[in-house]
Design a protein around this motif. Structure first.
Motif, PDB file in Angstrom:
ATOM      1  N   VAL A 171      -7.724   8.041 -11.554  1.00 19.74           N
ATOM      2  CA  VAL A 171      -7.882   6.863 -10.693  1.00 19.74           C
ATOM      3  C   VAL A 171      -6.569   6.405 -10.054  1.00 19.74           C
ATOM      4  N   VAL A 172      -5.415   6.945 -10.518  1.00 11.49           N
ATOM      5  CA  VAL A 172      -4.120   6.570  -9.945  1.00 11.49           C
ATOM      6  C   VAL A 172      -3.246   7.806  -9.746  1.00 11.49           C
ATOM      7  N   MET A 181      -0.281  -0.513  -8.188  1.00  9.66           N
ATOM      8  CA  MET A 181      -0.918  -1.161  -9.333  1.00  9.66           C
ATOM      9  C   MET A 181       0.100  -1.550 -10.400  1.00  9.66           C
ATOM     10  N   PHE A 202      -1.581   5.652 -17.988  1.00 11.21           N
ATOM     11  CA  PHE A 202      -2.329   5.559 -16.741  1.00 11.21           C
ATOM     12  C   PHE A 202      -3.279   6.744 -16.585  1.00 11.21           C
ATOM     13  N   THR A 247       0.825  -1.202   0.000  1.00  8.59           N
ATOM     14  CA  THR A 247       0.000   0.000   0.000  1.00  8.59           C
ATOM     15  C   THR A 247       0.864   1.259   0.000  1.00  8.59           C
ATOM     16  N   GLN A 287      -5.079   2.142  -1.209  1.00  9.69           N
ATOM     17  CA  GLN A 287      -4.141   2.679  -2.198  1.00  9.69           C
ATOM     18  C   GLN A 287      -2.996   1.709  -2.511  1.00  9.69           C
ATOM     19  N   SER A 322      -3.244   3.149  -6.756  1.00  4.67           N
ATOM     20  CA  SER A 322      -4.672   3.400  -6.905  1.00  4.67           C
ATOM     21  C   SER A 322      -5.131   4.390  -5.838  1.00  4.67           C
ATOM     22  N   TYR A 323      -6.103   5.222  -6.183  1.00  2.00           N
ATOM     23  CA  TYR A 323      -6.746   6.088  -5.184  1.00  2.00           C
ATOM     24  C   TYR A 323      -7.744   5.289  -4.351  1.00  2.00           C
ATOM     25  N   GLU A 324      -8.132   4.117  -4.815  1.00  2.00           N
ATOM     26  CA  GLU A 324      -9.158   3.302  -4.164  1.00  2.00           C
ATOM     27  C   GLU A 324      -8.651   2.599  -2.902  1.00  2.00           C
TER      28      GLU A 324
END
Length: 105
Positions: free
Chosen positions: A65-66, A91, A61, A41, A88, A83-85
């Motif tokens: 979203v990243v 990726m 990219f 992470t 994190q 990733s922002y999700e």
């Protein structure tokens, strides 16, 4: 910009980034960081890998979203894509040789 100019600027960039990160962390934890489900992470990366923040990412990219960070190792620049999700997670890692135009974005 020439390769010599880029290479001479990178240590200053990384040193500035390291100082900025270190200023917030008066003490560093010596606790072991475990990677749940093997996910690396951004929180773990931020605390353990010397890097510089990037305003953008390679064109492949989607920066909606990243987000990306850069490290230097083994005569290469490495772009870490997070990733922002969720937590994190990383990726992708994209290497570039240290030559003229090594950051084409």
């Amino acid at each position: 910009m020439t390769r010599t100019t880029l290479l001479s600027l990178l240590p200053a960039l990384l040193a500035t980034s390291a100082l900025a990160s270190g200023a917030e962390d008066a003490t560093h934890s010596s606790a072991t960081s475990y990677l749940p489900n093997g996910a690396f992470t951004y929180e773990t990366f931020e605390a353990s890998v010397e890097h510089a923040d990037l305003e953008g990412c390679p064109a492949e990219f989607d920066t909606d979203v990243v987000f990306c960070r850069i490290t230097l190792a083994n005569d290469q620049a490495h772009i870490f894509v997070f990733s922002y999700e969720g937590d994190q997670p990383v990726m992708a890692v994209k290497p570039y040789d240290l030559s003229d135009g090594f950051l084409p974005f």
